[in-house]
Design an enzyme around this catalytic site. Structure first.
Site, short mmCIF file in Angstrom:
data_model
loop_
_atom_site.label_atom_id
_atom_site.label_comp_id
_atom_site.label_asym_id
_atom_site.label_seq_id
_atom_site.Cartn_x
_atom_site.Cartn_y
_atom_site.Cartn_z
N CYS A 85 20.79 7.03 -5.72
CA CYS A 85 20.66 6.09 -4.28
C CYS A 85 21.85 5.09 -4.21
CB CYS A 85 19.46 5.35 -4.21
SG CYS A 85 19.32 4.16 -2.70
N CYS A 93 19.42 -3.08 -2.53
CA CYS A 93 17.92 -2.91 -2.28
C CYS A 93 17.23 -3.45 -3.75
CB CYS A 93 17.63 -1.54 -2.04
SG CYS A 93 15.98 -1.06 -1.62
N CYS A 181 16.21 6.15 3.01
CA CYS A 181 15.61 5.88 1.69
C CYS A 181 15.14 7.12 0.94
CB CYS A 181 14.37 4.80 2.02
SG CYS A 181 13.06 4.46 0.56
N GLN A 275 -3.54 5.15 -0.84
CA GLN A 275 -2.67 5.38 -1.97
C GLN A 275 -1.50 5.64 -1.43
OE1 GLN A 275 -2.58 4.64 -5.23
NE2 GLN A 275 -4.73 3.98 -5.54
N GLU A 328 -16.50 -4.03 -0.15
CA GLU A 328 -15.25 -4.15 0.34
C GLU A 328 -14.93 -5.21 1.30
OE1 GLU A 328 -11.14 -4.22 1.59
OE2 GLU A 328 -12.10 -2.80 -0.07
N CYS A 399 -3.54 -0.85 -11.11
CA CYS A 399 -2.13 -0.73 -10.58
C CYS A 399 -1.37 -1.80 -11.34
CB CYS A 399 -1.97 -0.79 -9.04
SG CYS A 399 -2.48 -2.52 -8.55
#
Length: 446
Positions: A85, A93, A181, A275, A328, A399
């Site tokens: 990149c 970035c 990107c 996701q 939730e 995560c």
């Protein structure tokens, strides 16, 4: 360059340079080094075993640690490659952490971080949790060094003062303007966000659904700014973030996108959680269901259930006599979950925080639990409550390795052990990693 800062400089060490040997990888996308005086450096843009010149980006004299960038590589690791990149590197970035590392090295480092967090925060070894130490790439992501998977189906672009879309620099509000990107999914790239003038906007989020051709942009205007006419290279629906209420409001098109996983279609509204990797939902559902092995007629909980991904998968497998309760906190996500699972008579979705709603349900026992908490984890109180319900198996989707390790320690205190742990590289080029831990009660007398 100097080994230690000048005596005349007091306070900030930003800009000081140290030549250091780089030690192990650490949680957060950096590696650890030490100055001659023993001060810890968290160094980005380097790899274990390298010798580099590290320039301090944050920190003062007396701080426990300093943050730094490797600005010159004196001795390179065999795992180093030229970053594909053009926007990666010190001061550029902040979206990716490991553009300069071979794909296999990235996964190996993520595995080392998981192992270190399990050991440090829970006293667990890979053997203790039934894990062979590997981090598996998603289907299609095993590419040669120098090639980058286009996986990010949701990209939030920041907009600079001139109206150019870009990405934030690391730990900064400054915008790095970009023209493309590399990790953005094709459905995001084809919108052409980077080519447009976004004057008056603070950010533009682009969403490219995996399960349909739905495309959406969410605009956050600067105070007092008017919305632009959005003309992109592909049809999109347009939402905006309200200046006063912070809510998400429809401007044009559908207020949701349609995603697909495990043979079902899910409505995800107002930029709600799904996701980001196109293979992630199916990968995680498969890992969770293989670990739980649901049986017909069982009762299950799906905590932090979002739009109902795991609740739907459970309901499919538990049959007409089975039951699922999802909890939730997000109002729109609950609306979507109820819509998505309306064809299951024995699925109920409750709105509120898990730690508040779960005790109110009066549930005293369940067969199965799935929890997919936010990055901070579930916490001791919720884990203690879950451990008291006697589930034969619990699937914990995480995560964040640190939060996972802490909560696994709490589960151990509550009489549960980890049967298996699997790790998946669903965020290539970044330091993030997804884990699925399957827990079961410790046998009496063992």
């Amino acid at each position: 360059m100097q080994a230690e800062p000048k005596k005349s400089q007091v306070g900030s060490l930003v800009g000081e340079e140290y030549e250091v040997e780089i030690g192990p990888v650490a949680h957060g996308g950096h590696c650890i080094a030490r100055t001659d005086a023993g001060q810890v450096l968290f160094v980005r843009h380097t790899l274990p075993g390298e010798r580099v010149v590290a320039r301090v980006t944050e920190g003062e004299e007396g701080d426990r640690f300093l943050r730094a960038d490797a600005v010159e590589i004196r001795s390179a690791s065999k795992d180093r490659i030229e970053a594909p990149c053009p926007f990666a590197g010190p001061g550029r970035c902040g979206g990716c952490d490991w553009q300069h590392a071979k794909p296999g090295a990235q996964r190996r480092m993520k595995g080392e971080v998981i192992a270190e967090q399990l050991q440090r925060l829970a006293g667990l070894t890979p053997e203790d949790v039934g894990w062979d130490g590997t981090v598996m790439p998603a289907e299609g992501d095993k590419l040669p060094a120098g090639q980058v998977p286009q996986w990010r189906t949701r990209v939030q672009y920041a907009v600079d003062a001139d109206g150019h879309a870009g990405l934030r620099r690391h730990r900064s509000h400054e915008v790095e303007p970009i023209d493309h990107c590399m990790i953005a999914a094709e459905g995001v790239s084809e919108l052409g966000i980077e080519k447009r003038d976004w004057t008056g906007m603070a950010s533009v989020e682009a969403i490219a659904a995996t399960g349909s051709q739905d495309r959406q942009v969410i605009l956050t205007p600067r105070p007092g700014a008017r919305l632009p006419i959005v003309e992109l290279d592909k049809p999109v629906s347009v939402m905006r973030i309200g200046e006063k209420d912070g809510g998400t409001h429809r401007v044009h098109g559908r207020p949701f996108v349609r995603e697909r996983a495990d043979g079902r279609t899910y409505r995800v509204g107002n930029g709600g959680f799904w996701q980001v990797h196109p293979k992630a939902a199916d990968t995680l559902v498969t890992a969770v269901m293989q670990g739980l092995l649901p049986r017909k007629g069982e009762m299950a909980l799906d905590l932090y259930c979002g739009v109902g991904l795991f609740a739907g998968a459970l309901a499919d497998r538990l049959g007409e006599k089975g039951a699922v309760l999802g909890i939730e906190s997000g109002k729109r996500a609950v609306e979507d979950a109820r819509h998505n699972l309306a064809d299951f008579d024995r699925v109920r979705i409750e709105q509120g925080k898990v730690e508040t709603v779960l005790p109110r349900t009066g549930i005293t026992e369940v067969d199965l639990v799935v929890l997919d908490p936010p990055r901070a984890g579930a916490g001791r109180k919720t884990v203690e409550h879950l451990a008291s319900l006697g589930a034969r198996r619990i699937a914990y989707v995480a995560c964040d390795p640190a939060a996972l390790a802490r909560d696994l320690g709490y589960f151990r205190d509550g009489g549960y052990r980890v049967r298996t742990l699997r790790a998946f590289d669903l965020f290539p080029m970044t330091h993030h990693v997804e884990c699925v831990a399957i827990l079961e009660p410790v046998a009496k007398g063992s």
